[in-house]
Scaffold this active site. Sequence first.
Site, PDB file in Angstrom:
ATOM      1  NE  ARG A  24      -0.630 -10.615   4.191  1.00  0.00           N
ATOM      2  CZ  ARG A  24       0.301  -9.711   4.542  1.00  0.00           C
ATOM      3  NH1 ARG A  24       0.559  -8.692   3.760  1.00  0.00           N
ATOM      4  NH2 ARG A  24       0.965  -9.832   5.667  1.00  0.00           N
ATOM      5  CG  ASN A  88       1.233  -3.681   0.802  1.00  0.00           C
ATOM      6  OD1 ASN A  88       1.587  -4.080   1.903  1.00  0.00           O
ATOM      7  ND2 ASN A  88      -0.039  -3.687   0.411  1.00  0.00           N
ATOM      8  CG  ASP A 104       5.358  -7.232   0.680  1.00  0.00           C
ATOM      9  OD1 ASP A 104       4.359  -6.520   0.796  1.00  0.00           O
ATOM     10  OD2 ASP A 104       6.306  -7.245   1.509  1.00  0.00           O
ATOM     11  CG  ASP A 106      10.698  -6.696   3.059  1.00  0.00           C
ATOM     12  OD1 ASP A 106      10.068  -7.763   3.120  1.00  0.00           O
ATOM     13  OD2 ASP A 106      11.812  -6.586   2.526  1.00  0.00           O
ATOM     14  CG  ASP A 108       4.082  -2.635   4.599  1.00  0.00           C
ATOM     15  OD1 ASP A 108       3.835  -2.936   3.426  1.00  0.00           O
ATOM     16  OD2 ASP A 108       4.469  -3.460   5.451  1.00  0.00           O
ATOM     17  CG  ASP A 121       7.005  -3.800   8.364  1.00  0.00           C
ATOM     18  OD1 ASP A 121       7.036  -3.984   9.591  1.00  0.00           O
ATOM     19  OD2 ASP A 121       5.993  -3.989   7.674  1.00  0.00           O
ATOM     20  CD  GLU A 124       9.177  -7.784   7.030  1.00  0.00           C
ATOM     21  OE1 GLU A 124       8.774  -8.740   6.354  1.00  0.00           O
ATOM     22  OE2 GLU A 124       8.412  -7.011   7.631  1.00  0.00           O
TER      23      GLU A 124
END
Length: 185
Positions: A24, A88, A104, A106, A108, A121, A124
């Site tokens: 991102r 994050n 990042d 994953d 959060d 997450d 993830e």
Amino acid sequence: MLEQLKEGEYVYIQSFKHDGSLHRTWAMGYVIEANAKRAVVVTNHTLVSESDGRKWITREPAICFLYPDKWYNVICMIRKTGIHYYCNLASPSLYDGEAIKNIDYDLDVKVNPVGKTTLLDEDEYREHMMQMGYSSALDKAINKGLDKLMVDIRLKNSPFDHTEIYHLYDKYLDMMEQSRKEGKN
């Protein structure tokens, strides 16, 4: 290296995944504080680009805290309902002259205005741990970062003190007004 940033300037922010792929980007953040301990950057109606090609504009002002020595960063969104925090789990941030960058990882944590936390997450994280081969040392560092984050939230350490956020937002507004008067914006 975050102290190389200059207050009153705009900076590009990039978040990657562990495999090096771009996750991102934020087209511009306005630097209101930069030192060896942290960078504080405001995004306000900023273009965000996602790895899948989606693009969107942030809806509200957010004060972002990026650290060179912490395994998380924090986005404090100033809404009518109060300050909402989005944390994050990520590698420590660095500035390389082009952008503020981090990886990042994953996981959060959302924190609502009254301090209720929600961990997001986890599936993830486990999936990417297997796919991208997170080492046990990396997993330990990320989980240690999560533990430290949860302590900071519970104790209302910076940046989880609403008074600090409103003070920094006022600083941002003053800086923007001063820039407008000087014809910079």
